[in-house]
Write a protein that holds these residues in place. Sequence first.
Motif: not given
Length: 450
Positions: A10-22
């Motif tokens: 579960f990602f909190i802040g999934i739209g960030g460029i680094g988060m979305s890559a993960l």
Amino acid sequence: MKLTDIHNVFFIGIGGIGMSALARYFNYVGKQVVGYDKTRTPITNELEEHGIPVHFEQDVQLVPTAFKNKENTLVVYTPAVPDSHQQLHYFTVNGFQVKKRSEVLGIITRDTFCFAVAGTHGKTTTSCILAHLLKETGIPFTAFLGGISEDFNSNFVLNGTEFSVVEADEFDRSFLRLSPNMACITSMDADHLDIYGTEEELHESFEDFVGCLKPNGKLFVKNGLPLKGITFGIEDDADFRAENITIERGTYIFDLITPMEVLKQVRFTKPGRHNLLNGLAAFAMAVQAGSQPSRLAEALGTFKGVQRRFSYQIKEKDFVFIDDYAHHPTEIDAVHQAIREMHPNEEITAVFQPHLFSRTKDFVDEFARSLSKFDAIFLLEIYPAREEPIKGVNSTWLLGKIDNPKKGLIGKSDLVSTVKANKTGVLVTMGAGDIGMEVPKIKNELAYAS
């Protein structure tokens, strides 16, 4: 933590460029992935198109039932999310495995031969060039990039697992979670002083990052930085350097001097000496993967670029529109240098959206000097990102310090009309906030008008 025991992420802040890559990575390897973000963006739309559900409210009820099993669920969050976030609070108080993005990135890359690119400027472009070079020379790698590579049309590349390419982010000391085999430091200018307090503390953190290198690891540094390593530079005494530089139709042509050999007439198409340095850094690192230097030199010439890094939106004989992520005075200076070099004698109109109240406060005089170099400058209001306002810190204050007769403060609703009314030889938009969302509108209007 063993990733093999994790079924849900579960990602909190999934739209960030680094988060979305993960998120793309975990989705690719077969995990169930769901995420929250504050606003809908092209990145969240693409994640949904890849089968990753995204919601835009903090309500804990929006967390799927399967993700409430703390035995097999991993929660990843970005430091930009406040502790008061409802879902983050829920996962934390209920004993879930909650980790920052950087920590998870360190776990994923720990068993690979890891290339980590650090520096206050140039991380994204250098890591994207490195990924391109590895791909073109047949090296198996996974890359987690901080921007959308135009060569891969993505911020995530899975082309094998033997090597990995990551950005080593100094914000929140995130890069200290990594243990690279090869590390690169492109720059160490003062930034993130809300985190570090002083430039000296920032430098100490970079030294700590060097200490994260695995045994027998190698460090690559821009020539002149106060660190010992393999150096890269332009027309100096660096180990890897560019000499005899000429420009032909917007392309750099130069001799690439290496410790092993001299490569003649190398081509690189991205404007700006800063980008040429990024290319040299990536080349020096890629040599360590065993690629032939001559083949790497050929691949430098085919690098397309990174979205919002000196990205030409319109390139016509009598008008050019460039968009760039520049959000620090040093980066603005680099953009200005590149435009003057590639488009001499043209009048330049710049639109800048400051990013963060703290950065504007810390570097207001430096911003003013950098922005005064353009022929005309228009400011949007400060993009706050994760910050609360600071009294007296706003774009009006910055504008008053800019020494330029052609300047103004504009709102987003006036952006298109303003640039149309002030159309010069070159228009450049700059900033790390949401100004990038306005670029397609500007491009369409100006292209239609011409």
